[in-house]
Design a protein around this motif. Sequence first.
Motif, PDB file in Angstrom:
ATOM      1  N   TYR A  37       0.745  -0.969   0.133  1.00  0.00           N
ATOM      2  CA  TYR A  37      -0.001   0.458   0.225  1.00  0.00           C
ATOM      3  C   TYR A  37       0.923   1.596  -0.129  1.00  0.00           C
ATOM      4  N   PHE A 166     -10.955   8.431  -5.866  1.00  0.00           N
ATOM      5  CA  PHE A 166     -12.711   7.561  -5.592  1.00  0.00           C
ATOM      6  C   PHE A 166     -13.170   8.033  -5.337  1.00  0.00           C
ATOM      7  N   ALA A 176      -7.605   5.557   0.128  1.00  0.00           N
ATOM      8  CA  ALA A 176      -8.246   4.352  -0.377  1.00  0.00           C
ATOM      9  C   ALA A 176      -8.165   3.249   0.581  1.00  0.00           C
ATOM     10  N   ILE A 179     -11.459   1.972   0.879  1.00  0.00           N
ATOM     11  CA  ILE A 179     -11.677   0.540  -0.204  1.00  0.00           C
ATOM     12  C   ILE A 179     -11.265  -0.551  -0.136  1.00  0.00           C
ATOM     13  N   LEU A 180      -9.749  -0.656   0.980  1.00  0.00           N
ATOM     14  CA  LEU A 180      -9.103  -2.175   0.464  1.00  0.00           C
ATOM     15  C   LEU A 180      -8.860  -2.483   2.384  1.00  0.00           C
ATOM     16  N   THR A 183      -8.818  -6.407   2.632  1.00  0.00           N
ATOM     17  CA  THR A 183      -7.527  -6.665   2.153  1.00  0.00           C
ATOM     18  C   THR A 183      -6.410  -6.229   3.076  1.00  0.00           C
ATOM     19  N   ALA A 267      -4.214  -7.936  -5.718  1.00  0.00           N
ATOM     20  CA  ALA A 267      -5.835  -6.460  -5.124  1.00  0.00           C
ATOM     21  C   ALA A 267      -5.558  -4.918  -4.573  1.00  0.00           C
ATOM     22  N   SER A 270      -3.863  -4.037  -7.959  1.00  0.00           N
ATOM     23  CA  SER A 270      -5.231  -3.416  -9.392  1.00  0.00           C
ATOM     24  C   SER A 270      -5.930  -2.005  -8.491  1.00  0.00           C
ATOM     25  N   LEU A 271      -6.259  -1.493  -7.199  1.00  0.00           N
ATOM     26  CA  LEU A 271      -6.444  -0.653  -7.212  1.00  0.00           C
ATOM     27  C   LEU A 271      -5.660   0.296  -7.964  1.00  0.00           C
TER      28      LEU A 271
END
Length: 389
Positions: A37, A166, A176, A179-180, A183, A267, A270-271
């Motif tokens: 990240y 986003f 971010a 959203i993650l 994950t 994941a 890709s974001l």
Amino acid sequence: KIKNLFRGRAPDATRYTTMPIGRGNTILVDAAGDVVYATCVEILAKQLAQIRWGLYGKNDEEIEGLTAQFNYALNIAPCPGINAYDFWAYMEKQRLTTGNAFAYLEYDLRGHLEHLIPLEGSRVTAYWDTNDLFGGERKLIYEYNEPVTNATYVMLPEELLHVKAFSANGIVGRPAISILRETLQSNAEVEGALRSAVINGFQGTIVLSFTSDLSLSKQKELQKRVSALLKESQRTILPLPVGVNASHISNDIKSYYDTLKAANAQAISSLFGIPLVMLNIVGGTGMATFSGNQISQYYNLTVAPIVQAYASELTAKLLTRAQLNKGYAFDSACDAFDFLDPTSKASVICSYKSAGILSADEGRASLKYPRRGGEADELICSNASQGRL
């Protein structure tokens, strides 16, 4: 407090607790500290920090006179003490980590843009005017809580640059990490499990085998004795009664750990729109196998939309209605080939020159070589099969 200092730790320092599970401890890992990240955020921040902004007309030619008015505030030192690279890198990090990048527009007495003052995205709140502050006109308002003095300032949209990430409604962005969350939390749990296994000695399961027929109570007694021996600090020698053998079933979590980390890394990348090869993780070969075509796709699908988001905000907030009606707009002044490696860049420029798309001088300028002038500044199509544009 003095005793704490003599013990070697600050009295008010933040401490992380561990919770006992069985004989060992669990290691708690902060999800926000995920290296994938953080790397994705750093890569995009560095990409944006390299952008030089220019002002262009309908024919895509730079309007040098007006560009000069904005050049210092956009491309040299947007804020006192902060150069352009550090400023735009900070803005992009704020956009990704808090969901919103804010900068206050400060003008001089002549009405020319003088400074861009960055604001902490987490300390800005956007809301609609429902208190009739503007005579019944429903208008968006920003409220900023200054971290040093704790003072609160109310600002209007035209006083701020506001670039979102986003966004679900076009008004405010989302960080971010929200959203993650699942994950990143999964990554943190996997990392915590591995560290817990390390600190607890990779404990597995011990199987005791014996030839005699022990009663249930005797089996439990033997198990209790072995368990007590394992609780000792060394745990390297395990004495057993005659006729009893012990075998170890290892709990190998590395393969499971690697599988989860690889899936989570995909994941996250890709974001952000960052190819895994740029992160050089999960067995990747790094940039060695990153082709010019892949670099071009990365720029077009990831970097260019971010640049356009900033350019659109600069255009909307810094230009007058008359200038907008003339078709003026801010855009990146960087070369489209800047994101290619030297070999790919030279190949593309030579191909463009052969097709009559670029002159030799324009190609040299792209490579930051001095122009030669004369015939070098003429468009020449040397490849008839490609035609001339």
